[in-house]
Structures are given as structure tokens and as C-alpha cells.
Design an enzyme around this catalytic site. Structure first.
Site, PDB file in Angstrom:
ATOM      1  N   ASN A   9      -6.297   0.482  -7.509  1.00 43.38           N
ATOM      2  CA  ASN A   9      -6.444  -0.560  -6.520  1.00 43.38           C
ATOM      3  C   ASN A   9      -6.646  -1.839  -7.319  1.00 43.38           C
ATOM      4  OD1 ASN A   9      -6.559  -1.804  -4.073  1.00 43.38           O
ATOM      5  ND2 ASN A   9      -8.623  -1.070  -3.559  1.00 43.38           N
ATOM      6  N   TYR A  11       0.828  -1.201   0.000  1.00 43.32           N
ATOM      7  CA  TYR A  11       0.000   0.000   0.000  1.00 43.32           C
ATOM      8  C   TYR A  11       0.862   1.251   0.000  1.00 43.32           C
ATOM      9  CZ  TYR A  11      -4.090  -2.700   1.327  1.00 43.32           C
ATOM     10  OH  TYR A  11      -5.132  -3.578   1.356  1.00 43.32           O
ATOM     11  N   ARG A  61      -5.791   6.993  -8.595  1.00 41.89           N
ATOM     12  CA  ARG A  61      -4.944   5.941  -8.036  1.00 41.89           C
ATOM     13  C   ARG A  61      -5.478   4.596  -8.496  1.00 41.89           C
ATOM     14  NH1 ARG A  61      -7.300   3.292  -3.339  1.00 41.89           N
ATOM     15  NH2 ARG A  61      -5.254   2.412  -2.943  1.00 41.89           N
ATOM     16  N   GLU A 116      -9.013  -1.544 -10.318  1.00 42.78           N
ATOM     17  CA  GLU A 116      -9.860  -0.364 -10.172  1.00 42.78           C
ATOM     18  C   GLU A 116      -9.016   0.860 -10.461  1.00 42.78           C
ATOM     19  OE1 GLU A 116     -12.582  -2.022  -6.448  1.00 42.78           O
ATOM     20  OE2 GLU A 116     -11.267  -0.304  -6.163  1.00 42.78           O
ATOM     21  N   TYR A 124      -7.092 -10.804   2.827  1.00 44.17           N
ATOM     22  CA  TYR A 124      -8.072  -9.727   2.652  1.00 44.17           C
ATOM     23  C   TYR A 124      -8.626  -9.699   1.234  1.00 44.17           C
ATOM     24  CZ  TYR A 124      -9.928  -5.020   2.137  1.00 44.17           C
ATOM     25  OH  TYR A 124     -10.732  -3.949   1.868  1.00 44.17           O
ATOM     26  N   LYS A 125      -7.776  -9.960   0.262  1.00 46.29           N
ATOM     27  CA  LYS A 125      -8.226  -9.927  -1.129  1.00 46.29           C
ATOM     28  C   LYS A 125      -8.885 -11.244  -1.548  1.00 46.29           C
ATOM     29  CE  LYS A 125      -4.830  -6.435  -2.559  1.00 46.29           C
ATOM     30  NZ  LYS A 125      -5.683  -5.334  -3.053  1.00 46.29           N
ATOM     31  N   HIS A 184     -12.905   2.503   5.476  1.00 44.25           N
ATOM     32  CA  HIS A 184     -11.676   1.761   5.212  1.00 44.25           C
ATOM     33  C   HIS A 184     -11.283   0.868   6.384  1.00 44.25           C
ATOM     34  CE1 HIS A 184     -10.799   4.887   2.003  1.00 44.25           C
ATOM     35  NE2 HIS A 184     -10.656   3.746   1.380  1.00 44.25           N
TER      36      HIS A 184
END
Lengths: 201, 321, 346
Positions: C225, C37, C223, C265, C316-317, C193
């Protein structure tokens, strides 16, 4: 103690009395009554004369605080049989309230969340409402799939009381819904849900 | 570019609207419409005063949906550092200026059920735009407007005519007519928001009174435009640029940096937005923080400074610029 | 040049594919061989033809099919579109922005004619020709925000700025990576978030919030993602997790190429003029592994990124079940050669 570090969960910072408020409304559930009673030595007659105390009994240690609360001699004391009736009464009290009125909420998290919903609906900003968590750690959880809310959830996973899916309780809280998020735990391989663990006793 | 995209404008009209207050209408140089803005926004007006570049923030007071031009009002400040004196005395209709895109640090809370606007003197300007917006959207509002005298107050007659005496109340201190802040705030219904814009003394008083009336902080809003404060001249070392600039008595660090040809970030030039926050690498002396952006702890740490308004008194100041 | 819109599906038989030209313009998000990140924001300015930066609101060959999929999602679950009452000015702001950008970028497909408050909007790919009064809700069949986002690719959130924070107070969210608008609406930046691991601790969100609070009119930012999705499915909502979750168990060493998709994204963030709110455009792009490895640089790099991804992010993904199969499959396309800087194909 509540688990810390959940960014979306409100901080229940305690119901310190605001000396400047012209009117105080206390919404108390079960052991939440103690959050006010514990402050007794510091409560002044002036402050109590401006206070309205709404109470609903709940939980093993929160059933019999009505006499002690009434003995404080607030301007108004009201006891209701259920959370629902208290919420109805709270709405009525807030409809005549002014910007100088402070609302204080104490009880279990689900109760705080539901009172908060009424208050924000009436135009109060959540940041202006002192809250204090008292009583069990049980969570109010919304099933993200069917949107049904289950109260008093003590384990994760648990079975949604509406659609029956096994839900993992995520550490993600919606103030608008007054609930944590429940997500199907064995969605990828149905039937592989882990044993329920009592996490929120 | 720092401070946002610039728009070239021309002064299409100048009116004297009260003692020491002039209104300037700005239209785009190329005749195109200006951007729509949100009420409460300001622009940075950049002026060339005989080779000296001055940049001051002014609230936009025209209706936000009127894209044919922007209106600003400027009070001639007695101890002016140059901006208001230039606009009042040197600027003529037809002259060119540059303005930034509108920036809003003073927006109404759109959830509000009722809005109470408390203006002092030239602090009326952002409220002119807000009232136009509230009126258009049928939102409940009241204006309480304190002025020195009938001659010193701008726009009050028009406002009473446009919005009615029930919504626009005026108070002239020359007539011993005082804005009754406490009684005004006492019985407001839940969901009311109060806004104050005026001299520092008035803002402080309103914030304190609101607190004493039991109002929660979340419902009281203020805008202070902090003009850079004058003081003793000092040197600032800019480590990344490898130069030392002299900050004059009537100059801000930001202005001195810009005069040296260095493009430092900024937005409000009034100590409010945080954009020009600069790391202090070495400081042998005392930082005089004048902004409302940094927390008390940050100010005390001496590691950050808002170069648009704050100053320094000491022997050596080195900045990460 | 007119776009040829594909007829395809993002569910059931999954006929979604990228044409060779569309593969070349895919916004590959990794500019180096590992991922962590960061506040990876840059000005959202127009870029070269043949990239997704050609227009600030990108329209591609999947436009019509994506809009059909969105209509299906909304039919099943109207709560995927929501706007709190105080967001009406921001709704009109968004309608204006999307109409103007689409008309400017693709005049052969979209036309906006403004005559004071009387506007005429022509959307040829969807066969729409509507005249309405800007600012008057009753002259449109839907809320202005819903109306225009039924005609624009990507998810959209409008955040209100107040009390030094950003509040997610409106959204059209049907192509999301496992988050619920209905649950998150009304939350502030830190709250929505909340579930993201690691990033809070390294201060990513504090810095991003500070940056966004000062976002200026006329200076949008962007940005990337990313995550991965099994099958080219747009609607990977938590609401429907029990329906698409089982897909994750279907990946075998032989079908990685067609099943596993990189989901990117491209988020662009815009200050809105009337409301002072910020529009988050979350534009989703999908590419299968078979398509991705036609660009050798991307094949090598994605292999290395997946191999070195921190376990919290793998979890998490939602990559846990198929990451190993995917790495093994990609390893056949990674000869260990160095990769060139930047995201574009060599």
C-alpha cells in the site's frame, strides 16, 4: 433517513420481536418508544408478561410515551430521568439475564450506541441485539485528538466541546465507542474551517 | 501447492479405543516437532492405498501445545469410501503418511465466558483439544457427550477422571439416557457459547433447539465434516486443462481431478471452507450441492460448485479448471 | 553482514536519510505506470539479497531510530498500543514469530535461546538481554505483544477470526497513514476499511476477505500500500493531525526534493498457530523525492502514476495540496522513455 453506505455504521434493522426469546428487555429513548408501541396490535399477553420496558423521555416528540408504554402492562415498566440512569438500570437487568434474553434498543443513534456498549460489556454479541433508529439524526462524536465525546452534534464542522478544535464529522463509526469520528477540519491551515452546515438535524 | 504445505509423518502408535474406533499417533518423519495448533483444527491425512490416493480430514485431538505428535481418532465407517477402512485395516505402526498443516474451521470464541460442548460419538475429537486448551487457560466449560453405549464411546472414562464429573456428563442411548439439550440451554448466563459436533441429525437438533430456546445464532457453533456423497458416475469437462475426467460413483470431482494429475485448490475437503469453489461454465443437468459453504442463492444460481463434496446428474458439466 | 544503524530523527529536525545502499533496496510499489486498487497479494517468500525480501521480517539501517521514535509516541499516547482481553494467545504467537524471524534473519543482532518454556532473548542493537517464561505474562515488563513490537519495525495488528469475518482486536500502531487504532479496534474487516474510497465498489475487500479467511499456517502473504508524507515523519496519526497537517502547506517548487516523501507499506499477513488469529505486519518505508530520482525508472514511473491518479484517491491520500508541485518537479526527471516491467531498478 440516515445516510446509507457508511460501512462501519451498524445497520438499524428494526426491533422485530423474537418469538423464541424467554425474556424481552426494551431500552427505549424518546421517539424510540414508538418502535414498540407501533407493534401494539401484534403484542401478545404472553410476550408482554416476559417483558421489561426501560424508558427515558427525550426530544420534542418523545416526551410523553410513558403512559402508553405502561398501559401495555409489561411485566416491568421503568422510567428514568436521564440516559445515564437508564444505562445503570440496564446493566442491573442484564447482570441477571440468560442466553434466552433478547435486548431491543430504539432511540437516537447515540443512545443506541451507549446501550450497545453496556450490552456487549455484559457478554452479549452485538449481532444478537435488534435496534431501531428513531428521532433526530444528531450524532455522537468522538474527537480523535483529545478523545472527548460530544453528544447531539447537528452540524459539521462543529467545535469539540472538550478541546475546542473545529471537527469535521467523518462517516466512520466505532461500535466500541458508540460514536462517529471527529477530525480537525482546518489542521493544515488553521482558521480556514468552512461554515458549519446542519447535516444531522 | 494446493491444500497447504505437506508434512511427512510416521504412525508411531495405533490403539483401539472403543468398538470401531482407533487412535493413531503421528510423529514427524524427521523427528522434529510438529507445529503448535489451535484447538478445533484438523489436518488432511493423505494416504496411499495401493496406488490409490485418499485424502480425508481428521480433527486433531491431542493437546494443542504438545508438539511431539498429533493424535487423531478414526471411526470405521460401514459404508466407507475407503479412507477409514484403509486406516483401520491396512495401516500399521511405522507406516508413512502425509498430512497438511493444521487448518481450523471450528475455533472457540475466545470472548466466551463459558463454553458448552455437545459431542455425539466420534464428534468428540475436536473437543478433546478444546478442553485441554480451556483447562490450561482456566476457562469455564462443560462437556455433554452422547454415545451409543459404553463400549462404543471413546475416552469418556478418562475425561471424567481428568476434568471431573461436574464438567463431563455422559449419555448412553443404549441405556435410554438422552442428552437434555433444551433444559441444558435454558438458564445459561450471557456470554455462554455452545458448540456441537456429531452426526448430522444431532447437529440439526441442537441448532434447532438452541433457536427455540431463544439463543442468538452468534453463540452457537457447529462443525460438520461432510464426507463426499456417493452417487452415479458422471463426466466433468475441465475447460482450462482441456480434458474430460470421469468421476466414479465413490469418488468426488476433486479426487477425479487430482487423479488426472491436475492441482486444484482445496483445504478442508469437507464442503466447509470455500477454497475449492469452482465456476460452472456449462451445466446440462442438476448439480447436487452437498456443501455448507455456498449460500442457498449461490447454489440455486448453478454457477458455482464445491468440488470436494458436490456431485452432478445430467449430460454435460463444464468447469473452469 | 552487520547492519550499521543510523542515528536520526523522524520529527523536529528530521535527520532521517537513506544510505545509497538502502535506496537500492527500497520497495518501490508500482509495477506499471498507473495505479488502481486490486487484490495485489502474493506469497510472502524470501527473495534476493539486497531487497527488502531478504528476510521475512525486514530489519534495516533505521531500526534503532524507529524504535526510539515508537517509544516517544507511546510515552505521549499509550493508547497507540491496545489489545482486547481475549487476544492473549495471539500475543504470544506474535512474540514467537517476531523473535524467531528476527533471530533467523539477523543472527549477529538477535539471538533466541529456547529451553522448554524458559526463553532468553538477546537484542544487541537495543541492548536487551531478557529471560522469561513463555506463556507467563508476569515474566515480561510489558504485554508480550507490546514487548516485542517495541523491538520490531512497522505497525502490527492482530485480527481475530470468527463468524466468517476478521476483527481487529489488538494493535501497535505508531507509524500509521492516518488511521486510529483507538477508534478502529474491535471493528471487522469491512468496517475498518470503511473510509477507503472506490475499493468497496469493485469488490476488492470481499475478495481479499475471502482470501484471508483461508490463509494457511506457514504460507504468509504480502501486498503493498502507499501514500505520500511531507517530511520523513513516521507518526502521521489522526490523533496528531493538527500537529503534522500544516506540513502539507510547506511544499514549494524548490523544496519538493527534500520535503516530499513516498511512503510505502509492505504488509505481510501471517496465520498464527495457537490462536488461529492473523498478524498484519504493516512495515513503513520512507524515501524522499531526491533519493527516489537517483533511480531513473522510479522517477519516470512515479511521475506517471501521480499524473493519472483518480481524484478520489488524491483526496483520500491527502495529496491535494502538493500533488501539482510534485508532478512538476518529477516531470524534469521523466523523458518519456518506456519503463521496464516489475518494481526493481534497471
Amino acid at each position: 433517513m440516515l445516510v446509507e453506505g457508511i460501512k462501519s455504521r451498524p445497520v438499524y434493522g428494526g426491533i422485530a420481536i423474537d418469538p423464541f426469546a424467554r425474556r424481552h428487555i426494551f431500552a427505549l429513548e424518546g421517539e424510540g418508544a414508538l418502535a414498540l408501541l407501533d407493534q401494539k396490535p401484534a403484542l401478545t399477553a404472553t410476550m408482554l408478561n416476559r417483558s421489561e420496558v426501560l424508558y427515558v423521555a427525550a426530544g420534542p416528540k418523545g416526551l410523553d410515551h410513558d403512559l402508553a408504554l405502561a398501559a401495555l402492562k409489561p411485566d416491568r415498566f421503568w422510567q428514568g430521568p436521564t440516559i445515564e440512569t437508564l444505562l445503570f438500570r440496564l446493566r442491573g437487568s442484564l447482570s441477571a439475564a440468560t442466553m434466552s434474553t433478547r435486548l431491543y434498543i430504539s432511540g437516537r443513534e447515540g443512545f443506541i450506541g451507549q446501550c450497545m456498549q453496556v450490552a456487549t460489556d455484559m457478554g452479549m454479541d452485538f449481532s444478537s441485539i435488534p435496534t431501531e433508529h428513531r428521532g433526530s439524526l444528531a450524532r455522537r462524536v468522538q474527537c480523535v485528538h483529545c478523545k472527548g465525546i460530544t453528544d447531539d452534534v447537528r452540524t459539521s464542522p462543529f467545535k469539540c466541546s472538550h478541546c475546542g478544535l473545529n471537527l469535521l464529522v467523518r462517516d466512520h463509526y466505532s461500535r466500541r465507542l458508540g460514536a462517529f469520528q471527529g477530525v480537525n477540519v482546518d489542521a493544515e491551515e488553521p482558521g480556514t474551517a468552512p461554515q458549519a452546515e446542519e447535516l444531522f438535524a | 501447492m494446493s491444500g497447504g504445505l505437506a508434512i511427512a509423518v510416521r504412525v508411531s502408535r495405533i490403539d483401539t479405543v472403543a468398538a470401531n474406533i482407533k487412535r493413531f499417533r503421528l510423529v514427524r518423519h524427521d523427528g522434529e516437532p510438529l507445529p503448535v495448533f489451535s484447538a478445533g483444527a484438523h489436518v488432511i491425512v493423505s494416504m496411499d492405498d495401493d496406488g490409490h490416493r485418499r485424502r480425508n480430514p481428521y480433527s486433531l485431538m491431542s493437546a494443542p501445545h504438545d508438539t511431539s505428535g498429533y493424535d487423531i481418532s478414526v471411526l470405521r465407517v460401514a459404508e466407507s469410501r475407503g479412507g477409514s477402512a484403509f486406516l483401520h485395516e491396512k495401516l500399521r505402526e511405522g507406516d508413512a503418511l502425509t498430512i497438511s498443516h493444521p487448518v481450523n474451521l471450528f475455533h472457540a470464541d475466545k470472548r466466551g465466558r463459558k463454553h458448552i460442548l455437545l459431542a455425539g460419538g466420534i464428534g468428540i475429537t475436536p473437543f478433546l483439544a478444546m478442553m485441554a486448551e480451556f483447562d490450561r487457560a482456566n476457562v469455564a466449560f462443560e462437556l455433554h457427550y452422547a454415545m451409543r453405549s459404553r463400549e462404543h464411546g471413546a475416552y469418556w472414562q478418562e475425561l471424567v477422571e481428568r476434568y471431573g464429573a461436574h464438567r463431563v456428563k455422559r449419555y448412553f442411548s443404549a441405556e435410554n439416557d438422552v442428552l437434555p439439550v433444551a433444559s441444558l440451554l435454558h438458564n445459561q448466563p450471557l456470554g455462554t457459547h455452545a458448540y456441537v459436533c456429531g452426526p448430522d441429525r444431532m447437529t440439526d437438533f441442537v441448532l434447532r433447539t438452541a433457536r427455540e430456546c431463544g439463543w442468538p445464532k452468534s453463540n452457537v457453533h457447529s462443525e460438520r465434516f461432510l464426507a463426499p456423497i456417493s452417487g452415479k458416475a458422471f463426466d466433468a469437462e475441465l475447460l482450462r486443462s482441456g480434458i474430460v475426467v470421469r468421476v466414479g460413483d465413490h469418488e468426488s470431482i476433486l479426487e477425479a481431478v487430482e487423479a488426472a494429475g491436475i492441482d486444484a485448490p482445496y483445504m478442508c475437503r469437507g464442503g466447509a471452507c470455500g477454497q475449492c469453489e469452482t465456476a460452472v461454465v456449462a451445466c446440462n443437468g442438476v448439480l447436487a450441492h452437498h456443501d455448507v459453504y455456498l449460500s442457498e442463492e449461490e447454489k440455486a444460481s448453478g454457477r458455482k460448485v464445491m468440488i470436494c463434496v458436490s456431485r452432478f446428474d445430467g449430460t454435460k458439466l463444464s468447469l473452469d479448471l | 553482514m552487520a547492519i550499521v544503524f543510523r542515528q536520526e530523527t523522524f520529527r523536529d529536525d528530521f535527520t532521517y536519510r537513506n544510505s545509497p545502499g538502502n535506496i537500492r533496496r527500497f520497495p518501490f510499489p508500482f509495477d506499471r505506470d498507473e495505479y488502481m486498487y486490486s487484490v495485489n497479494m502474493e506469497p510472502h517468500v524470501r527473495g534476493q539479497a539486497g531487497t527488502v525480501y531478504e528476510s521475512l521480517i525486514d530489519v534495516d539501517e533505521h531500526y534503532v531510530a524507529e524504535m526510539q521514535d515508537r517509544a516517544l509516541v507511546l510515552k505521549e499516547d499509550p493508547l497507540r498500543y491496545q489489545a482486547l482481553p481475549h487476544m492473549m494467545a495471539a500475543q504470544w504467537d506474535t512474540l514467537e514469530l517476531l523473535m524467531e524471524e528476527q533471530a533467523a534473519g539477523y543472527p549477529e543482532h538477535f539471538t533466541l535461546i529456547r529451553n522448554g518454556d524458559r526463553w532468553r532473548w538477546i537484542n544487541r542493537p537495543l541492548g536487551i538481554d531478557d529471560t522469561f517464561t513463555f506463556g507467563d505474562r508476569s515474566t515480561l515488563p510489558y504485554d508480550p505483544f507490546e514487548y516485542i513490537t517495541r523491538q520490531a519495525q512497522g505497525d502490527f495488528c492482530i485480527v481475530d477470526q470468527r463468524d466468517g469475518n476478521l476483527w481487529m482486536d489488538a494493535g501497535m500502531v505508531t507509524t500509521q497513514a492516518d488511521w486510529s487504532l483507538d477508534f478502529d479496534i474491535g471493528m471487522n474487516f469491512m468496517e475498518w476499511h470503511g473510509p477507503v474510497p472506490l475499493a468497496h465498489q469493485i469488490g476488492v475487500f470481499d475478495r481479499a476477505l475471502k482470501f484471508l479467511l483461508n490463509l494457511q499456517l506457514g504460507k504468509p502473504t504480502r501486498r503493498f500500500n502507499w501514500t505520500m508524507t511531507i517530511n520523513p515523519r513516521l507518526d502521521t496519526s489522526p490523533e496528531n493531525y493538527h500537529k503534522w497537517g500544516p506540513d502539507r502547506t510547506t511544499v514549494t517548487p524548490d523544496n519538493v526534493g527534500e520535503k516530499v516523501h513516498l511512503r510505502v507499506e509492505l504488509q505481510s499477513l501471517w496465520r498464527l498457530p495457537r490462536s488461529n488469529a492473523i498478524l498484519f505486519v504493516i512495515r513503513c518505508y520512507l524515501i524522499s523525492m531526491n533519493e527516489l530520482v537517483t533511480v531513473p525508472k522510479w522517477a519516470r514511473r512515479l511521475h506517471r502514476v501521480l499524473k493519472t491518479l483518480p481524484p478520489e484517491l488524491v483526496d483520500y491520500k491527502g495529496l491535494t495540496r502538493y500533488r501539482d508541485n510534485t508532478i512538476a518537479w518529477l516531470s524534469k526527471h521523466d523523458d518519456g522513455a518506456p519503463t521496464s516491467p516489475g518494481i526493481f531498478p534497471d
